[in-house]
Each structure stands twice: as structure tokens, then as C-alpha cells.
Design an enzyme around this catalytic site. Sequence first.
Site, PDB file in Angstrom:
ATOM      1  N   LYS A 212      36.882  17.678-110.992  1.00 20.39           N
ATOM      2  CA  LYS A 212      37.699  17.236-109.709  1.00 20.39           C
ATOM      3  C   LYS A 212      38.543  18.155-109.528  1.00 20.39           C
ATOM      4  O   LYS A 212      39.624  18.755-110.138  1.00 20.39           O
ATOM      5  CB  LYS A 212      38.482  15.998-110.178  1.00 20.39           C
ATOM      6  CG  LYS A 212      39.104  15.234-108.929  1.00 20.39           C
ATOM      7  CD  LYS A 212      39.921  13.900-109.435  1.00 20.39           C
ATOM      8  CE  LYS A 212      40.426  13.366-108.195  1.00 20.39           C
ATOM      9  NZ  LYS A 212      40.873  13.943-107.239  1.00 20.39           N
ATOM     10  N   ARG A 217      39.112  17.183 -99.263  1.00 21.71           N
ATOM     11  CA  ARG A 217      37.782  16.491 -98.989  1.00 21.71           C
ATOM     12  C   ARG A 217      37.275  16.948 -97.659  1.00 21.71           C
ATOM     13  O   ARG A 217      37.899  16.610 -96.667  1.00 21.71           O
ATOM     14  CB  ARG A 217      38.066  15.111 -99.162  1.00 21.71           C
ATOM     15  CG  ARG A 217      36.698  14.552 -99.184  1.00 21.71           C
ATOM     16  CD  ARG A 217      35.973  13.943-100.611  1.00 21.71           C
ATOM     17  NE  ARG A 217      35.259  13.125-100.676  1.00 21.71           N
ATOM     18  CZ  ARG A 217      35.076  12.054-100.980  1.00 21.71           C
ATOM     19  NH1 ARG A 217      36.182  11.650-101.475  1.00 21.71           N
ATOM     20  NH2 ARG A 217      34.261  11.179-101.250  1.00 21.71           N
ATOM     21  N   ARG A 232      38.828  13.982 -94.958  1.00 18.99           N
ATOM     22  CA  ARG A 232      38.696  12.334 -95.480  1.00 18.99           C
ATOM     23  C   ARG A 232      39.290  11.559 -94.545  1.00 18.99           C
ATOM     24  O   ARG A 232      38.659  10.506 -94.727  1.00 18.99           O
ATOM     25  CB  ARG A 232      39.847  12.571 -96.731  1.00 18.99           C
ATOM     26  CG  ARG A 232      39.987  11.178 -97.462  1.00 18.99           C
ATOM     27  CD  ARG A 232      40.914  11.247 -98.561  1.00 18.99           C
ATOM     28  NE  ARG A 232      41.226  10.107 -99.133  1.00 18.99           N
ATOM     29  CZ  ARG A 232      41.556   9.560-100.455  1.00 18.99           C
ATOM     30  NH1 ARG A 232      41.498  10.730-101.351  1.00 18.99           N
ATOM     31  NH2 ARG A 232      42.001   8.210-100.693  1.00 18.99           N
ATOM     32  N   GLU A 261      34.527  19.578-101.369  1.00 15.31           N
ATOM     33  CA  GLU A 261      35.720  19.887-101.106  1.00 15.31           C
ATOM     34  C   GLU A 261      35.868  21.333-101.066  1.00 15.31           C
ATOM     35  O   GLU A 261      35.001  22.175-101.212  1.00 15.31           O
ATOM     36  CB  GLU A 261      36.429  19.841-102.935  1.00 15.31           C
ATOM     37  CG  GLU A 261      36.396  18.444-103.221  1.00 15.31           C
ATOM     38  CD  GLU A 261      37.870  17.825-102.944  1.00 15.31           C
ATOM     39  OE1 GLU A 261      38.784  18.571-102.669  1.00 15.31           O
ATOM     40  OE2 GLU A 261      37.803  16.549-103.135  1.00 15.31           O
ATOM     41  N   PHE A 301      29.446  18.064-103.745  1.00 11.90           N
ATOM     42  CA  PHE A 301      28.872  17.019-104.631  1.00 11.90           C
ATOM     43  C   PHE A 301      28.166  15.811-104.417  1.00 11.90           C
ATOM     44  O   PHE A 301      27.693  15.067-105.379  1.00 11.90           O
ATOM     45  CB  PHE A 301      30.158  16.412-105.605  1.00 11.90           C
ATOM     46  CG  PHE A 301      31.092  15.823-104.789  1.00 11.90           C
ATOM     47  CD1 PHE A 301      31.189  14.377-104.151  1.00 11.90           C
ATOM     48  CD2 PHE A 301      32.430  16.367-104.231  1.00 11.90           C
ATOM     49  CE1 PHE A 301      31.968  13.968-103.380  1.00 11.90           C
ATOM     50  CE2 PHE A 301      33.388  15.834-103.563  1.00 11.90           C
ATOM     51  CZ  PHE A 301      33.124  14.545-102.957  1.00 11.90           C
ATOM     52  N   ARG A 373      36.759   1.840-102.931  1.00 11.71           N
ATOM     53  CA  ARG A 373      37.427   2.271-104.174  1.00 11.71           C
ATOM     54  C   ARG A 373      36.753   1.468-105.091  1.00 11.71           C
ATOM     55  O   ARG A 373      37.457   0.621-105.486  1.00 11.71           O
ATOM     56  CB  ARG A 373      38.756   2.488-104.113  1.00 11.71           C
ATOM     57  CG  ARG A 373      39.317   3.238-105.281  1.00 11.71           C
ATOM     58  CD  ARG A 373      40.865   3.111-105.167  1.00 11.71           C
ATOM     59  NE  ARG A 373      41.465   4.054-103.911  1.00 11.71           N
ATOM     60  CZ  ARG A 373      41.686   4.967-103.861  1.00 11.71           C
ATOM     61  NH1 ARG A 373      41.060   5.894-104.674  1.00 11.71           N
ATOM     62  NH2 ARG A 373      41.879   5.752-102.859  1.00 11.71           N
ATOM     63  N   LYS A 379      37.900   8.248-111.852  1.00 15.02           N
ATOM     64  CA  LYS A 379      38.477   9.417-111.850  1.00 15.02           C
ATOM     65  C   LYS A 379      39.447   9.705-113.004  1.00 15.02           C
ATOM     66  O   LYS A 379      40.157   8.559-113.325  1.00 15.02           O
ATOM     67  CB  LYS A 379      39.309   9.953-110.641  1.00 15.02           C
ATOM     68  CG  LYS A 379      40.636   8.965-110.129  1.00 15.02           C
ATOM     69  CD  LYS A 379      40.925   9.353-108.876  1.00 15.02           C
ATOM     70  CE  LYS A 379      41.900   8.336-108.568  1.00 15.02           C
ATOM     71  NZ  LYS A 379      42.390   8.659-106.990  1.00 15.02           N
TER      72      LYS A 379
END
Length: 515
Positions: A212, A217, A232, A261, A301, A373, A379
Amino acid sequence: MRLARIVDVSAQLAATNKRSEKLALLADALRGLDDDELPIGVAYLSGEPRQPRLDLGPAAVLGIEVDAADGSSLTLAEVDEQLQRIADVPSGTGSRNRRLELLRQLLARTTDEEQRWVRALVLRELRQGALEGVLIGAIARAFAVPEPAVRRAVMLSGDLRATAELAAAGGERALNELHLEVGVGIRPMLASPAEDVISAMDGLDEVAADVKLDGARVQVHRAGDAIRVFTRTLHDVTQRVPEVVATVRALDVTSVVLDGEAIAFDEQGRPRPFQETMQRFGRERPVEEVAAEVPLAVRFFDVLHHDGRDLIDAPLRDRLTVLDALLPDDHRIGRVTTSDVEVVASFLRDALTAGHEGVMVKDLDAPYEAGRRGASWRKIKPVHTLDLVVLAAEWGSGRRRGWLSNLHLGARDGDRFVMLGKTFKGLTDETLTWQTEALLQRETRREGHVVHVRPELVVEIAFDGLVRSPRYPGGLALRFARVRGYRSDKSAAEADTLADVRAIHSGERCCRGTS
């Protein structure tokens, strides 16, 4: 629809914590909107004006003194038209006064209650509890369409208002006809927090664990030679990140959508502080100038589209197969695939040692649930805590009206206390009630809506990290601070010091969550 109706619904939303009641209130209000009012009403029920910018700050909006109207007469369309006039005022000499005059004209036509609501709307401070997830459910109920279809449409369009219009006009069929469009940003998939590796892997078999990064983002779309980069929040920042554009332009593809990222590294390959990366996304300085000081790298990712094939519904393991074939190692985020808790724990320790934020644990069988989410991504981040002193508090708004809510937090620095930031997160109604009484007993003075107090109460604060900040005398500010609880067993003299805070920022003092 009259503005008074929305103001009344807003008050009822703020007064309840029950999702079922919120859904019923919102669905009923949505059904009462005419077609041309629907995008305005959805915006207002979500707590925002329809206009992206009004260029009016708190001092200006709250400082206008104007007598309230005796009765309510404004419609939603009239409010929206006046706010659009404010948004359309060209910048230049006298523009601020013109905007304020237009706002004064609007407020003069509102009742006392409507005035308070309009001011909060303009400042985007309507805390009425109608978050996007609740509104998605309300749209589904109001227009008799499946909630998953609404959620998928919001994901692909990035626009709750447009989705509501589609649901009202065309029902489920119109929503299902939406597809990923390369060049149009979609809501990013989000992760749920996990306390540790064991809880992160609970219920999952084989997982992908990603490093992470503490970067920005980015979602990158390429269609032929056209490349767009979104943040984001779906702001287009293509012109601010030429390194990201160059990386994707070099790929052997016709069309692609990548999730990743953007981050700045130092000479040793360690991540630079978050706010240094974020300098690249501001507009105060020319891109060429800031890029020379803070060069960006990009690490991807996930892949959501590849050469005409949408991948958002494909399982992660299939998306990673495409990603690995498409990108070299140095453009992919570090990853291990395993079902072993110890392997992930070791991977997390290595990530933290390298200066990164933590690890993402992902279900290899899950699709890309954009805008959600959920439990498919989890995370693990270090949990920092500090025992800080309450220096002041701000009166709350919405359902927190009448309580002292937003806390000003400080650390000890010799004989004084140095402010590190504010938070209103993590406070229950019971705590708010006790806190308000306890702080008022310690009041020393007031500045507008801020009550300053004797520095006596110690509160345990959890936070995600620290950033350098010129706003505070200690030069540091808390990131994503939330209240864990008051420490009645500690005096202010036992609170953490500015030296403790600096030790966390430098990495000399660590945290929990690494095993």
C-alpha cells in the site's frame, strides 16, 4: 418542488440514525420531484449544490446579514438558477462583491430555517446523513429498480444525478445499457480497514497482497493516442502528470484502463512524504517547475479494460494475468499471492521497513466493485495513537447542533500546547453530551463558533499519519484523526509531547498492526 420541502427532509434526515427511515424519507422526496428538478434535488439531498464551484468562503457566507423572509416561496429551480448566476460571475475586480450580492438576494427570499440551510449548502457543510450509499438505495426504491443496477450505473457514470435521471426515465433497462467508456472516469474500488493480517485474511483462501503506497490514486484511460488521467475523485489531472502519460503511452495497447498510484520517491528509492507527491496535483506552479523538483513514478495494481474487453466483472486473478502480461515489474505495485498468513505478515513488515503505508489484501475471486468499500479488498495500516489535549471545540451543525463537536487537539511542548489538527470523528451521542458539558465548564473565551477551553482534558486519538503543515506552529498535522476515547486517568501534564509526534513522523516511533 418548494425549497421548504427539501429543508424539512434534510432536518428529518439529520435527526435519525436509522437507515430504513432515511431511505423512506429520501425515496418519498425523490418521487415528488419533476423531471427537470431531479438532478437538483439529488444534489441537494446529498448535501451539495449542483455547481462544482461557487468561490465563496465561510467568512463571506456566514458574515452576510440579511433579514429573513416571513414565508417560504422559493422553488428548487429558483435556488439553482441563482447559484448558477453566482458560479457564472467572471473572476476579476469586483467579482467577490458581485457573488455576495447575488447570495444576499437569495437569502433575502428565505425563511430563518432556509437561510441556515442555504448557507450550509453553499459551504458544503450539510451533515444530514444522506451518504451516497443511502441515496443509491433511495433511488432504487423511488423508481422501483434493483439496487445493484443503480450501484453499477453510478460506478460507470460517476454521476449520482445522471443515474437518478436514467432510473426515472428508463428504469432497469436504461441502467443496464451503461457500459464502461474509455476516457470517462469511473468510481474507484475502495478497501475496508482490517486490524491485522489475521482479520484481513479471515474468510479468504488464496489472496493477492499488494504494497500500500502512500501516493495519489490515479486511473489512466488510453484510447488510441488519447490519454486521460483521473484522480480518486475523478478530476482530470492529465496535464499535471506527464510522467504517468508517458508510461501508458509506451505500452503496446490500443485501449486500456489502469488503476494505480502516482508517487514521488527519494534518491534511495523510499517514498517521499505524501504532501510532496500532492504538490504535483496543485495548480499554483507551472508543471515543468514542480516536476523538476518532485518527479513522479506510477505503479499500477489493476486493469479494468484491455483492447476492447471490459474486465470489471472478471475475477481479480484474471485481471492480474492481463496486468502482468501488459506491464513490466517496475510499473506494477509489489505483490505476493498466497494463502499463508505468515507470508503476508512478513510482506507487511517488509513494506513498512521500506517506508510504505501498509498492505492491501485482496480476494482473487472478486470482481472490481467500483465505488464500493466492501470486504473483497482489506487494508492493513499501522495504527498510530497519541494522547492529546483538547484546546478548543466548535459547535456542531445538522444532527450535532447544540453539541460541541469538532475538537482542536494539541501536544505538549514545554510549558505550552501546540495544535496538531481537528477532528469530529469517532464521537458517540453519549460522548458528545458529556464532552459539551465538560468543555463548557472549562471555557475561557469564544471566537464565533469556536469555544476555547483550559487545556485539561486528555483524549486518545488514532490517526493514519502526519504531514508537514505551515498552518500549525509545530509544523505537523494529523491525517484522518479520530477519537478513541477520553483518558480520565491522565492529566494534561502526561499527554504526549511534540517530540513524540516528531518521532512518529520520522519513523523512530512505530505503531500497531504489523502482525
